[in-house]
Design an enzyme around this catalytic site. Structure first.
Site, PDB file in Angstrom:
ATOM      1  N   LEU A  13     163.227  -7.481  69.699  1.00  0.00           N
ATOM      2  CA  LEU A  13     163.924  -8.742  69.900  1.00  0.00           C
ATOM      3  C   LEU A  13     165.187  -8.575  70.726  1.00  0.00           C
ATOM      4  O   LEU A  13     165.492  -9.411  71.587  1.00  0.00           O
ATOM      5  CB  LEU A  13     164.284  -9.361  68.544  1.00  0.00           C
ATOM      6  CG  LEU A  13     163.118  -9.834  67.678  1.00  0.00           C
ATOM      7  CD1 LEU A  13     163.613 -10.172  66.281  1.00  0.00           C
ATOM      8  CD2 LEU A  13     162.429 -11.046  68.302  1.00  0.00           C
ATOM      9  N   ASP A  53     176.129   3.229  67.290  1.00  0.00           N
ATOM     10  CA  ASP A  53     175.404   3.401  66.038  1.00  0.00           C
ATOM     11  C   ASP A  53     176.139   2.553  65.016  1.00  0.00           C
ATOM     12  O   ASP A  53     177.260   2.881  64.610  1.00  0.00           O
ATOM     13  CB  ASP A  53     175.414   4.878  65.627  1.00  0.00           C
ATOM     14  CG  ASP A  53     174.709   5.132  64.297  1.00  0.00           C
ATOM     15  OD1 ASP A  53     174.394   4.157  63.587  1.00  0.00           O
ATOM     16  OD2 ASP A  53     174.487   6.313  63.959  1.00  0.00           O
ATOM     17  N   ASN A  80     172.185  -7.658  66.295  1.00  0.00           N
ATOM     18  CA  ASN A  80     170.732  -7.624  66.206  1.00  0.00           C
ATOM     19  C   ASN A  80     170.197  -6.374  65.527  1.00  0.00           C
ATOM     20  O   ASN A  80     169.102  -6.399  64.959  1.00  0.00           O
ATOM     21  CB  ASN A  80     170.139  -7.737  67.619  1.00  0.00           C
ATOM     22  CG  ASN A  80     168.651  -7.437  67.638  1.00  0.00           C
ATOM     23  OD1 ASN A  80     167.835  -8.232  67.188  1.00  0.00           O
ATOM     24  ND2 ASN A  80     168.286  -6.257  68.163  1.00  0.00           N
ATOM     25  N   TYR A 156     164.664  -5.468  52.389  1.00  0.00           N
ATOM     26  CA  TYR A 156     164.816  -6.152  53.672  1.00  0.00           C
ATOM     27  C   TYR A 156     165.208  -7.609  53.449  1.00  0.00           C
ATOM     28  O   TYR A 156     166.171  -8.117  54.052  1.00  0.00           O
ATOM     29  CB  TYR A 156     163.518  -6.076  54.474  1.00  0.00           C
ATOM     30  CG  TYR A 156     163.594  -6.798  55.800  1.00  0.00           C
ATOM     31  CD1 TYR A 156     164.255  -6.217  56.884  1.00  0.00           C
ATOM     32  CD2 TYR A 156     163.029  -8.059  55.966  1.00  0.00           C
ATOM     33  CE1 TYR A 156     164.340  -6.876  58.107  1.00  0.00           C
ATOM     34  CE2 TYR A 156     163.108  -8.724  57.172  1.00  0.00           C
ATOM     35  CZ  TYR A 156     163.766  -8.133  58.237  1.00  0.00           C
ATOM     36  OH  TYR A 156     163.862  -8.800  59.447  1.00  0.00           O
ATOM     37  N   LYS A 160     168.806  -9.512  54.445  1.00  0.00           N
ATOM     38  CA  LYS A 160     168.887 -10.649  55.351  1.00  0.00           C
ATOM     39  C   LYS A 160     169.507 -11.868  54.665  1.00  0.00           C
ATOM     40  O   LYS A 160     170.211 -12.665  55.302  1.00  0.00           O
ATOM     41  CB  LYS A 160     167.501 -10.984  55.911  1.00  0.00           C
ATOM     42  CG  LYS A 160     166.973  -9.931  56.870  1.00  0.00           C
ATOM     43  CD  LYS A 160     167.923  -9.694  58.046  1.00  0.00           C
ATOM     44  CE  LYS A 160     167.357  -8.743  59.067  1.00  0.00           C
ATOM     45  NZ  LYS A 160     168.251  -8.532  60.231  1.00  0.00           N
ATOM     46  N   THR A 189     156.699  -7.210  66.309  1.00  0.00           N
ATOM     47  CA  THR A 189     157.583  -6.159  66.819  1.00  0.00           C
ATOM     48  C   THR A 189     157.299  -4.857  66.074  1.00  0.00           C
ATOM     49  O   THR A 189     156.537  -4.828  65.101  1.00  0.00           O
ATOM     50  CB  THR A 189     159.072  -6.518  66.609  1.00  0.00           C
ATOM     51  OG1 THR A 189     159.359  -6.530  65.197  1.00  0.00           O
ATOM     52  CG2 THR A 189     159.413  -7.875  67.211  1.00  0.00           C
TER      53      THR A 189
END
Length: 231
Positions: A13, A53, A80, A156, A160, A189
């Site tokens: 992305l 990083d 991102n 995950y 988010k 992805t």
């Protein structure tokens, strides 16, 4: 035209968003952890590479200093960079697993935002775009008719959700900067083994839209490719 810094932009992305924003005439700074891959991606797009990083304070500080010395400001920061975590069984998830995911997906955005705030404040119309996910939405993950409702990815999803709330709080704390979160949708992805049903271009629609909004656009929003969404 804006100067836009994107983390994790050597692939997926981030890379596609960079490509589209360059195509629109913006100056893109491609941030990536891996120097070889980052430079290769930047060369292919005709943009400048900045090594970063997001899990390392010194690296983030050095990246901000690099941009300060070359461009002197940024107009848009796109947080991102992110990682996935595929363990679904709570009995197999460790504290170290959680710290690793949150270090990149949440603390990474905190580090980068803090370091780049002085550069954003040199802009006449600064904005921050946090690349979140519908996997962090209570409504979406309870809806069996959505892809998010049929995936179990505790760390995950939790990371988010935290990033979306961080967006809300930063929008309140930074009234001089637009701070919004983008939900790319279920996009094919590397992050999900290319299992998403959207193309990477479709997945960047919300990112590009938020990165190119004009003065006066709202802050503290959660946006997908169709527009503003709930949480």
């Amino acid at each position: 035209m804006a100067i836009i810094f994107i983390t994790g932009a050597n692939k997926g992305l981030g890379h596609e968003a960079a490509r589209r924003l360059v195509e629109l005439g913006h100056t893109v700074l491609l941030g990536a952890r891996d120097a070889e891959r980052g430079r290769s991606a930047a060369t292919a797009l005709g943009v400048r590479f900045v090594r970063i990083d997001v899990t390392d304070d010194a690296s983030v500080t050095a990246a901000a200093a690099d941009v300060a010395g070359h461009e002197g400001r940024i107009d848009v920061l796109v947080n991102n960079a992110g990682i996935n975590h595929r363990k679904a069984d709570p009995g197999s998830i460790t504290g170290a697993d959680a710290l690793g995911v949150f270090d990149t997906n949440v603390a990474g955005a905190v580090r980068v935002t803090a370091a780049f705030l002085p550069l954003l404040r040199e802009s006449a119309d600064p904005a921050i775009v946090n690349v979140s996910s519908g996997m962090g939405s209570l409504a979406f993950t309870h809806d069996p008719n959505r892809a998010e409702g049929n995936v179990v990815a505790p760390l995950y999803a939790a990371s988010k959700s935290a990033l979306t709330m961080l967006t809300t709080m930063y929008a309140k704390a930074l009234p001089d900067i637009r701070v919004n979160a983008a939900d790319p949708g279920y996009t094919a992805t590397d992050l999900n083994g290319h299992n998403g049903f959207q193309t990477v271009t479709e997945g960047t629609d919300a990112i590009v839209a938020l990165a190119t909004e004009g003065p006066g656009a709202g802050s503290g929003r959660f946006v997908d490719r169709e527009g503003d969404i709930g949480w």
